[in-house]
Design a protein around this motif. Structure first.
Motif, PDB file in Angstrom:
ATOM      1  N   MET A  43       0.798  -1.136   0.002  1.00 51.48           N
ATOM      2  CA  MET A  43       0.044  -0.216   0.006  1.00 51.48           C
ATOM      3  C   MET A  43       1.016   1.291  -0.032  1.00 51.48           C
ATOM      4  N   LYS A  44       0.433   2.258  -0.577  1.00 51.99           N
ATOM      5  CA  LYS A  44       1.208   3.342  -0.781  1.00 51.99           C
ATOM      6  C   LYS A  44       1.291   4.102   0.594  1.00 51.99           C
ATOM      7  N   GLN A  45       2.344   4.715   0.929  1.00 51.11           N
ATOM      8  CA  GLN A  45       2.599   5.526   2.291  1.00 51.11           C
ATOM      9  C   GLN A  45       2.014   6.934   2.358  1.00 51.11           C
ATOM     10  N   ARG A  46       2.152   7.482   1.080  1.00 52.78           N
ATOM     11  CA  ARG A  46       1.400   8.755   0.852  1.00 52.78           C
ATOM     12  C   ARG A  46       0.895   9.153  -0.530  1.00 52.78           C
ATOM     13  N   PHE A  47      -0.209   9.794  -0.608  1.00 52.74           N
ATOM     14  CA  PHE A  47      -0.749  10.145  -1.948  1.00 52.74           C
ATOM     15  C   PHE A  47      -0.164  11.144  -2.565  1.00 52.74           C
ATOM     16  N   SER A  48       0.228  11.158  -3.818  1.00 51.32           N
ATOM     17  CA  SER A  48       0.489  12.181  -4.754  1.00 51.32           C
ATOM     18  C   SER A  48      -0.595  12.919  -5.260  1.00 51.32           C
ATOM     19  N   ALA A  49      -0.091  14.043  -5.967  1.00 43.89           N
ATOM     20  CA  ALA A  49      -1.378  14.938  -6.568  1.00 43.89           C
ATOM     21  C   ALA A  49      -1.822  13.899  -7.634  1.00 43.89           C
ATOM     22  N   LEU A  50      -1.333  13.171  -8.350  1.00 41.27           N
ATOM     23  CA  LEU A  50      -1.648  12.381  -9.414  1.00 41.27           C
ATOM     24  C   LEU A  50      -2.644  11.387  -8.632  1.00 41.27           C
ATOM     25  N   ASP A  51      -2.468  10.757  -7.437  1.00 39.21           N
ATOM     26  CA  ASP A  51      -3.303   9.879  -6.852  1.00 39.21           C
ATOM     27  C   ASP A  51      -4.524  10.582  -6.455  1.00 39.21           C
ATOM     28  N   VAL A  52      -4.630  11.739  -6.002  1.00 41.98           N
ATOM     29  CA  VAL A  52      -5.616  12.519  -5.673  1.00 41.98           C
ATOM     30  C   VAL A  52      -6.480  12.861  -6.614  1.00 41.98           C
ATOM     31  N   ARG A  53      -6.007  13.199  -8.001  1.00 38.92           N
ATOM     32  CA  ARG A  53      -6.460  13.369  -9.219  1.00 38.92           C
ATOM     33  C   ARG A  53      -7.342  12.076  -9.626  1.00 38.92           C
ATOM     34  N   ALA A  54      -6.813  10.828  -9.504  1.00 41.64           N
ATOM     35  CA  ALA A  54      -7.471   9.723  -9.861  1.00 41.64           C
ATOM     36  C   ALA A  54      -8.642   9.525  -9.024  1.00 41.64           C
ATOM     37  N   ILE A  55      -8.383   9.636  -7.704  1.00 43.83           N
ATOM     38  CA  ILE A  55      -9.467   9.166  -6.603  1.00 43.83           C
ATOM     39  C   ILE A  55     -10.748   9.977  -6.715  1.00 43.83           C
ATOM     40  N   VAL A  56     -10.472  11.440  -6.998  1.00 43.31           N
ATOM     41  CA  VAL A  56     -11.486  12.488  -7.145  1.00 43.31           C
ATOM     42  C   VAL A  56     -12.383  11.676  -8.534  1.00 43.31           C
ATOM     43  N   THR A  57     -11.814  11.425  -9.526  1.00 44.42           N
ATOM     44  CA  THR A  57     -12.509  11.031 -10.513  1.00 44.42           C
ATOM     45  C   THR A  57     -13.224  10.010 -10.336  1.00 44.42           C
ATOM     46  N   ALA A  58     -12.808   9.025  -9.506  1.00 45.71           N
ATOM     47  CA  ALA A  58     -13.422   7.711  -9.033  1.00 45.71           C
ATOM     48  C   ALA A  58     -14.623   8.114  -8.258  1.00 45.71           C
ATOM     49  N   PHE A  59     -14.363   9.099  -7.189  1.00 44.48           N
ATOM     50  CA  PHE A  59     -15.232   9.468  -6.098  1.00 44.48           C
ATOM     51  C   PHE A  59     -16.557  10.414  -7.042  1.00 44.48           C
ATOM     52  N   GLN A  60     -16.332  11.041  -7.964  1.00 45.25           N
ATOM     53  CA  GLN A  60     -17.138  11.701  -8.946  1.00 45.25           C
ATOM     54  C   GLN A  60     -18.268  10.652  -9.364  1.00 45.25           C
ATOM     55  N   GLN A  61     -17.961   9.466  -9.802  1.00 44.21           N
ATOM     56  CA  GLN A  61     -18.701   8.549 -10.536  1.00 44.21           C
ATOM     57  C   GLN A  61     -19.384   7.815  -9.434  1.00 44.21           C
ATOM     58  N   ARG A  62     -18.916   7.571  -8.387  1.00 42.96           N
ATOM     59  CA  ARG A  62     -19.321   6.395  -7.210  1.00 42.96           C
ATOM     60  C   ARG A  62     -20.279   7.202  -5.944  1.00 42.96           C
TER      61      ARG A  62
END
Length: 235
Positions: A1-20
């Motif tokens: 598991m990643k120890q800390r989110f990058s800005a790119l990780d945040v962008r990806a998870i936001v896209t997923a949250f917008q859909q779900r």
């Protein structure tokens, strides 16, 4: 598991949250520990659990967590304002590691009664509850910068300072790459160019069909009209 989110990780998870998550109601807010919260979003025949570890990570999960028997005062504040509220929007602030969860009223996001949860995933992190004007109502931890309070109840959460990605100027990119030392790789140079950072830089390089470890000074054609420069600008 990643120890800390990058800005790119945040962008990806936001896209997923917008859909779900958008359109679901926040039915439960629980303490897991001093820095971790479990959010339960629901609608008929659908349940989504979101784990938030301040400064570290955020994601959906299929597993329930052991919860604190007595909720913290911060958790109680979140429940008071957000219990059963519908999530109307999720966004990333520019390219910062900050997620804005919006719970708007029928009159719109700029109307009184709208609330935001700001989740920060840099430095020590924070979770902040604001009103519709981004005035801070509660926060996980008060932040001091040079002996002054930067984030505290009653202060305004500043949005203007968030980083954004501007269109790449071909000439500026070439002039910057000309400064590369003999051992500088393309990934290292792009990571320090603008607001890219290592993860997004590698993504751009691979999308351009190039190699992150490519030595800029000796292996990259830095003519402004070269196919390699054009590929980077397009990516």
């Amino acid at each position: 598991m990643k120890q800390r989110f990058s800005a790119l990780d945040v962008r990806a998870i936001v896209t997923a949250f917008q859909q779900r998550l958008v359109g679901l109601r926040l039915q439960g807010i629980y303490d897991v520990n001093a820095k971790t919260f479990l959010l339960k979003f629901t609608k008929p025949d659908c349940k989504e659990l979101v784990i938030v570890e301040s400064g570290i990570r955020i994601h959906t999960t299929d597993f329930t967590r052991d919860k604190s028997i007595t909720p913290s005062s911060f958790c109680m504040k979140l429940r008071k304002h957000l219990k059963a509220r519908r999530l109307t929007g999720v966004r990333q602030l520019g390219m910062d590691r900050v997620i804005d969860f919006e719970f708007a009223v029928a009159a719109g996001a700029h109307a009184e009664g709208t609330y935001h949860i700001m989740c920060e995933f840099y430095a020590s992190g924070n979770v902040i509850l604001t009103d519709y004007q981004y005035n801070i109502l509660a926060l996980l931890r008060v932040v001091h910068i040079e002996d002054e309070k930067a984030f505290a109840v009653g202060m305004k959460y500043e949005l203007e300072g968030s980083r954004s990605i501007e269109p790449v100027d071909r000439v500026q990119l070439v002039e910057y790459l000309k400064k590369a030392a003999p051992k500088d790789t393309l990934k290292r140079m792009l990571a320090m160019f603008g607001t890219y950072g290592p993860a997004l830089s590698e993504h751009v390089i691979l999308r351009a069909g190039l190699t992150p470890s490519l030595k800029v000074a000796t292996a990259l054609d830095i003519d402004p009209q070269s196919p390699q420069i054009s590929a980077l600008v397009e990516a």
